[in-house]
Design an enzyme around this catalytic site. Structure first.
Site, mmCIF file in Angstrom:
data_model
loop_
_atom_site.group_PDB
_atom_site.id
_atom_site.type_symbol
_atom_site.label_atom_id
_atom_site.label_comp_id
_atom_site.label_asym_id
_atom_site.label_seq_id
_atom_site.Cartn_x
_atom_site.Cartn_y
_atom_site.Cartn_z
ATOM 1 N N THR A 75 1.079 -1.719 0.092
ATOM 2 C CA THR A 75 0.185 0.264 0.367
ATOM 3 C C THR A 75 0.317 1.032 0.084
ATOM 4 O O THR A 75 0.896 2.532 -0.084
ATOM 5 C CB THR A 75 -1.427 -0.088 1.520
ATOM 6 O OG1 THR A 75 -2.066 -1.104 1.286
ATOM 7 C CG2 THR A 75 -1.409 1.070 1.848
ATOM 8 N N GLU A 118 -3.496 -29.961 27.733
ATOM 9 C CA GLU A 118 -4.487 -30.958 27.406
ATOM 10 C C GLU A 118 -3.665 -32.719 25.959
ATOM 11 O O GLU A 118 -4.617 -33.061 26.039
ATOM 12 C CB GLU A 118 -5.658 -30.538 26.511
ATOM 13 C CG GLU A 118 -6.031 -29.478 28.234
ATOM 14 C CD GLU A 118 -7.451 -29.281 27.282
ATOM 15 O OE1 GLU A 118 -8.678 -30.162 26.702
ATOM 16 O OE2 GLU A 118 -7.267 -27.337 26.810
ATOM 17 N N GLN A 155 -0.203 -9.834 -0.341
ATOM 18 C CA GLN A 155 -1.075 -10.663 -0.194
ATOM 19 C C GLN A 155 -0.301 -12.061 -0.852
ATOM 20 O O GLN A 155 -0.434 -13.182 -1.029
ATOM 21 C CB GLN A 155 -2.521 -10.546 -0.555
ATOM 22 C CG GLN A 155 -2.800 -9.562 -1.744
ATOM 23 C CD GLN A 155 -2.646 -8.457 -1.306
ATOM 24 O OE1 GLN A 155 -2.071 -7.339 -0.994
ATOM 25 N NE2 GLN A 155 -3.710 -7.550 -2.084
ATOM 26 N N THR A 165 1.594 -4.528 3.543
ATOM 27 C CA THR A 165 1.452 -4.037 5.968
ATOM 28 C C THR A 165 0.885 -5.897 5.947
ATOM 29 O O THR A 165 1.641 -7.007 7.237
ATOM 30 C CB THR A 165 0.402 -3.810 6.658
ATOM 31 O OG1 THR A 165 -0.648 -3.460 5.758
ATOM 32 C CG2 THR A 165 1.766 -2.177 5.992
ATOM 33 N N ASP A 166 0.110 -6.401 4.493
ATOM 34 C CA ASP A 166 -0.773 -8.311 4.644
ATOM 35 C C ASP A 166 0.192 -9.070 5.831
ATOM 36 O O ASP A 166 -0.378 -9.865 6.068
ATOM 37 C CB ASP A 166 -1.073 -8.178 4.240
ATOM 38 C CG ASP A 166 -2.899 -7.449 3.580
ATOM 39 O OD1 ASP A 166 -2.570 -6.740 3.675
ATOM 40 O OD2 ASP A 166 -3.103 -7.526 2.089
ATOM 41 N N TYR A 184 -7.824 1.506 -3.615
ATOM 42 C CA TYR A 184 -6.638 2.024 -4.157
ATOM 43 C C TYR A 184 -6.274 0.185 -4.921
ATOM 44 O O TYR A 184 -6.030 -1.025 -4.491
ATOM 45 C CB TYR A 184 -5.842 2.114 -2.879
ATOM 46 C CG TYR A 184 -5.436 1.628 -2.458
ATOM 47 C CD1 TYR A 184 -6.025 1.417 -1.465
ATOM 48 C CD2 TYR A 184 -3.673 0.258 -1.902
ATOM 49 C CE1 TYR A 184 -5.752 0.521 0.095
ATOM 50 C CE2 TYR A 184 -3.866 -0.704 -1.707
ATOM 51 C CZ TYR A 184 -4.755 -0.317 -0.309
ATOM 52 O OH TYR A 184 -4.580 -1.342 0.763
ATOM 53 N N LYS A 239 0.957 -8.001 12.800
ATOM 54 C CA LYS A 239 -0.959 -7.140 12.292
ATOM 55 C C LYS A 239 -2.515 -7.510 12.968
ATOM 56 O O LYS A 239 -2.742 -8.653 12.663
ATOM 57 C CB LYS A 239 -0.966 -6.630 10.786
ATOM 58 C CG LYS A 239 -1.502 -5.978 10.507
ATOM 59 C CD LYS A 239 -2.343 -6.157 8.776
ATOM 60 C CE LYS A 239 -2.603 -5.101 8.336
ATOM 61 N NZ LYS A 239 -2.981 -4.961 6.562
HETATM 62 N N1 ASP Z 1 -2.398 -4.986 0.807
HETATM 63 C C1 ASP Z 1 -1.458 -4.684 0.856
HETATM 64 C C2 ASP Z 1 -0.491 -5.159 0.946
HETATM 65 O O1 ASP Z 1 0.280 -5.421 1.836
HETATM 66 C C3 ASP Z 1 -2.256 -4.058 2.013
HETATM 67 C C4 ASP Z 1 -1.027 -3.016 3.082
HETATM 68 O O2 ASP Z 1 0.552 -2.990 2.265
HETATM 69 O O3 ASP Z 1 -1.067 -2.332 3.414
HETATM 70 O O4 ASP Z 1 0.150 -4.545 0.304
#
Ligand code: ASP
Length: 341
Positions: free
Chosen positions: A28, A298, A75, A107-108, A41, A180
């Site tokens: 992102t 357990e 992703q 961030t993913d 986006y 995250k």
């Molecule tokens: N889908 C994006 C990624 O991980 C989300 C982000 O960067 O915040 O590339």
């Protein structure tokens, strides 16, 4: 007096700034939207040169160079990109002209890349991963400040030996403990068990503690692929056919994201026992966000030759199991990695 002051200013102007190299992978932070005031986006659109140019203040603190490794939404992160990144970082660690490394990343899967790199790169130069929750075209995009803070962290002498870190929203996190925790908010990352390593304040990295120590790294130089390990998410009424297909699809390891302290549904238990008889390693992890998955709670792990994930969440367990399998097939030895890394 005036001459001395002028001389000092000239020397200052030519004083060597730290050399920071940015490896860009997309996300992102490099995302573009049609409008600045809505969320739609596409990640991974803007090249690293443009991201660096958007933060002219970087020039005051470092000589920054950039290199585009890939430009993808995280992703779509893959073992292939991880292997390239890891090798490149090990090269930069040995390069006397580089003082620190920053990685821009979606961030993913940022926490996964951070942990993978922390286990496969060696050296004391800081490696700082950053990204953004808002695309580069958004009002109040968080990318520029995050890149700036990542470089601040990378140039700070206190960051040497801190390993691979994630810097997001003014906070510094250790690779193993960060995760995250929010899908939208700019305050998206936490280390729920240990807390952050520190924060950035007025161009300085302020540390509260050092990350958990270990000097073990997995040597993956020259590897073209990693052992195949998958995650099965546990839930009520789960059926064996969620796991059985893994037997014929070449999985060498299964991470079971169990309920509670890594508990396993009675209908899955025999399937996982069968996996062990077939030589597939089984790690019990947990879908619960905090607390370790402990040995012999357990489940009698010794009896079933299961591995307890300890503090590793399922996605980090998958990485550690993949890397462990590059070294050994001995579940007891793999358990020691989970106890210590
Ligand atoms: N889908 C994006 C990624 O991980 C989300 C982000 O960067 O915040 O590339």
């Amino acid at each position: 007096m005036i001459i001395i002051a002028a001389l000092a200013m000239t020397v200052g102007a030519f004083a060597q700034k730290p050399d920071i190299h940015i490896l860009a992978t997309g996300g992102t932070i490099a995302g573009k939207g049609a409008a600045s005031n809505e969320t739609r986006y596409t990640a991974g659109q803007v090249a690293i040169g443009q991201l660096i140019d958007a933060v002219p203040q970087l020039k005051d603190i470092a000589d920054v160079t950039g290199e585009q490794i890939v430009n993808i939404g995280s992703q779509d992160m893959s073992d292939e990109v991880w292997l390239i990144l890891s090798e490149r970082i090990n090269e930069l660690m040995a390069d006397p002209d580089i003082d620190g490394i920053v990685i821009t990343h979606g961030t993913d899967t940022m926490e996964e890349t951070a942990y993978f790199l922390s286990l496969t790169t060696a050296g004391t130069k800081p490696v700082v991963i950053t990204g953004a929750m808002r695309a580069s075209t958004a009002i109040s995009a968080d990318g520029p400040a995050n890149i700036y803070n990542a470089v601040v962290t990378a140039v700070d002498p206190k960051s040497a030996g801190m390993g691979v870190m994630v810097v997001m929203n003014g906070l510094i996190f250790g690779a193993r403990d960060v995760t995250k925790t929010n899908t939208l908010n700019v305050q998206a990352f936490q280390s729920p068990e240990t807390g952050a390593l520190g924060h950035i304040y007025n161009n300085e990295a302020v540390y509260y503690r050092t990350p958990a120590e270990h000097d073990m790294t997995f040597d993956i130089k020259g590897m073209k692929q990693l052992p195949k390990v998958g995650i099965v998410y546990g839930y009520s009424n789960i059926a064996p056919d969620m796991v059985e297909p893994m037997f014929k699809n070449g999985y060498q390891g299964i991470v079971y994201a169990g309920v509670g302290n890594g508990n396993i549904h009675k209908d899955i238990f025999p399937v996982l026992e069968k996996a062990r008889r077939k030589g597939i390693q089984v790690v019990r992890s947990s879908r619960v966000p905090t607390g370790p998955t402990t040995l012999h709670n357990e489940v009698d792990d010794e009896a079933y030759q299961f591995i307890a994930a300890q503090q590793h969440n399922p996605q980090k367990s998958r990485i550690l199991l993949m890397l462990a399998l590059t070294k050994t097939d001995d579940w007891k030895e793999i358990q020691t990695y989970f106890n210590n890394l």
